[in-house]
Scaffold this motif. Structure first.
Motif, mmCIF file in Angstrom:
data_model
loop_
_atom_site.group_PDB
_atom_site.id
_atom_site.type_symbol
_atom_site.label_atom_id
_atom_site.label_comp_id
_atom_site.label_asym_id
_atom_site.label_seq_id
_atom_site.Cartn_x
_atom_site.Cartn_y
_atom_site.Cartn_z
ATOM 1 N N ALA A 50 32.421 42.115 30.442
ATOM 2 C CA ALA A 50 32.294 40.681 30.721
ATOM 3 C C ALA A 50 33.665 40.030 30.880
ATOM 4 N N ALA A 51 34.619 40.431 30.070
ATOM 5 C CA ALA A 51 35.980 39.899 30.193
ATOM 6 C C ALA A 51 36.609 40.343 31.512
ATOM 7 N N ALA A 52 36.405 41.609 31.877
ATOM 8 C CA ALA A 52 36.941 42.118 33.136
ATOM 9 C C ALA A 52 36.315 41.399 34.329
ATOM 10 N N ASP A 53 35.017 41.145 34.263
ATOM 11 C CA ASP A 53 34.330 40.426 35.347
ATOM 12 C C ASP A 53 34.927 39.034 35.524
ATOM 13 N N GLU A 54 35.105 38.331 34.419
ATOM 14 C CA GLU A 54 35.639 36.973 34.521
ATOM 15 C C GLU A 54 37.071 36.982 35.053
ATOM 16 N N ALA A 55 37.876 37.903 34.574
ATOM 17 C CA ALA A 55 39.262 37.986 35.043
ATOM 18 C C ALA A 55 39.308 38.284 36.538
ATOM 19 N N GLY A 56 38.490 39.227 36.981
ATOM 20 C CA GLY A 56 38.461 39.576 38.397
ATOM 21 C C GLY A 56 37.969 38.442 39.263
ATOM 22 N N LEU A 57 36.907 37.785 38.823
ATOM 23 C CA LEU A 57 36.360 36.674 39.602
ATOM 24 C C LEU A 57 37.336 35.501 39.672
ATOM 25 N N SER A 58 38.088 35.287 38.605
ATOM 26 C CA SER A 58 39.048 34.180 38.628
ATOM 27 C C SER A 58 40.111 34.409 39.687
ATOM 28 N N ARG A 59 40.469 35.670 39.937
ATOM 29 C CA ARG A 59 41.458 35.969 40.970
ATOM 30 C C ARG A 59 40.883 35.760 42.370
ATOM 31 N N ILE A 60 39.577 35.985 42.511
ATOM 32 C CA ILE A 60 38.925 35.703 43.797
ATOM 33 C C ILE A 60 38.939 34.195 44.040
ATOM 34 N N TYR A 61 38.536 33.420 43.032
ATOM 35 C CA TYR A 61 38.481 31.966 43.173
ATOM 36 C C TYR A 61 39.862 31.369 43.428
ATOM 37 N N ALA A 62 40.906 32.008 42.875
ATOM 38 C CA ALA A 62 42.273 31.520 43.074
ATOM 39 C C ALA A 62 42.830 31.920 44.434
ATOM 40 N N GLY A 63 42.115 32.787 45.145
ATOM 41 C CA GLY A 63 42.569 33.214 46.462
ATOM 42 C C GLY A 63 43.581 34.346 46.426
ATOM 43 N N VAL A 64 43.738 34.979 45.257
ATOM 44 C CA VAL A 64 44.704 36.065 45.110
ATOM 45 C C VAL A 64 44.112 37.379 45.601
ATOM 46 N N HIS A 65 42.844 37.620 45.321
ATOM 47 C CA HIS A 65 42.168 38.855 45.703
ATOM 48 C C HIS A 65 40.860 38.544 46.417
ATOM 49 N N THR A 66 40.299 39.577 47.018
ATOM 50 C CA THR A 66 38.985 39.464 47.660
ATOM 51 C C THR A 66 37.948 40.148 46.781
ATOM 52 N N ARG A 67 36.699 39.978 47.114
ATOM 53 C CA ARG A 67 35.629 40.633 46.351
ATOM 54 C C ARG A 67 35.759 42.158 46.440
#
Length: 47
Positions: A10-27
Protein backbone atom coordinates in the motif's frame (compact mmCIF):
# COMPACT_ATOMS: atom_id res chain seq x y z
CA UNK A 1 2.55 14.50 9.66
CA UNK A 2 3.09 10.73 9.70
CA UNK A 3 1.40 8.24 7.44
CA UNK A 4 0.42 4.67 8.21
CA UNK A 5 -0.29 1.89 5.76
CA UNK A 6 -1.85 -1.55 6.07
CA UNK A 7 1.01 -3.07 4.07
CA UNK A 8 4.29 -2.29 2.38
CA UNK A 9 2.48 -2.73 -0.94
CA UNK A 10 0.00 0.00 0.00
CA UNK A 11 2.87 2.39 0.75
CA UNK A 12 4.56 1.49 -2.54
CA UNK A 13 1.30 2.05 -4.44
CA UNK A 14 0.82 5.48 -2.94
CA UNK A 15 4.43 6.50 -3.56
CA UNK A 16 4.25 5.35 -7.18
CA UNK A 17 0.92 7.00 -7.85
CA UNK A 18 2.12 10.28 -6.35
CA UNK A 19 4.91 10.36 -8.94
CA UNK A 20 2.36 9.84 -11.72
CA UNK A 21 0.20 12.69 -10.40
CA UNK A 22 3.29 14.92 -10.13
CA UNK A 23 4.12 14.23 -13.77
CA UNK A 24 7.47 12.61 -12.94
CA UNK A 25 6.57 9.09 -14.12
CA UNK A 26 3.95 7.36 -16.23
CA UNK A 27 1.70 4.47 -15.25
CA UNK A 28 3.97 2.14 -17.25
CA UNK A 29 6.91 3.28 -15.09
CA UNK A 30 4.84 2.61 -11.98
CA UNK A 31 3.93 -0.94 -13.04
CA UNK A 32 7.47 -1.73 -14.17
CA UNK A 33 8.87 -0.46 -10.88
CA UNK A 34 6.45 -2.62 -8.93
CA UNK A 35 7.41 -5.70 -10.95
CA UNK A 36 11.10 -5.00 -10.40
CA UNK A 37 10.50 -4.61 -6.67
CA UNK A 38 8.72 -7.97 -6.55
CA UNK A 39 11.63 -9.65 -8.34
CA UNK A 40 14.19 -8.05 -6.01
CA UNK A 41 12.19 -9.11 -2.94
CA UNK A 42 11.94 -12.70 -4.18
CA UNK A 43 15.64 -12.79 -5.01
CA UNK A 44 16.61 -11.48 -1.57
CA UNK A 45 14.21 -13.91 0.12
CA UNK A 46 15.26 -16.98 -1.86
CA UNK A 47 18.97 -16.17 -1.97
Amino acid sequence: MSRTFRSLQAAADEAGLSRIYAGVHTRIDHRTGQELGIHVARYSRDG
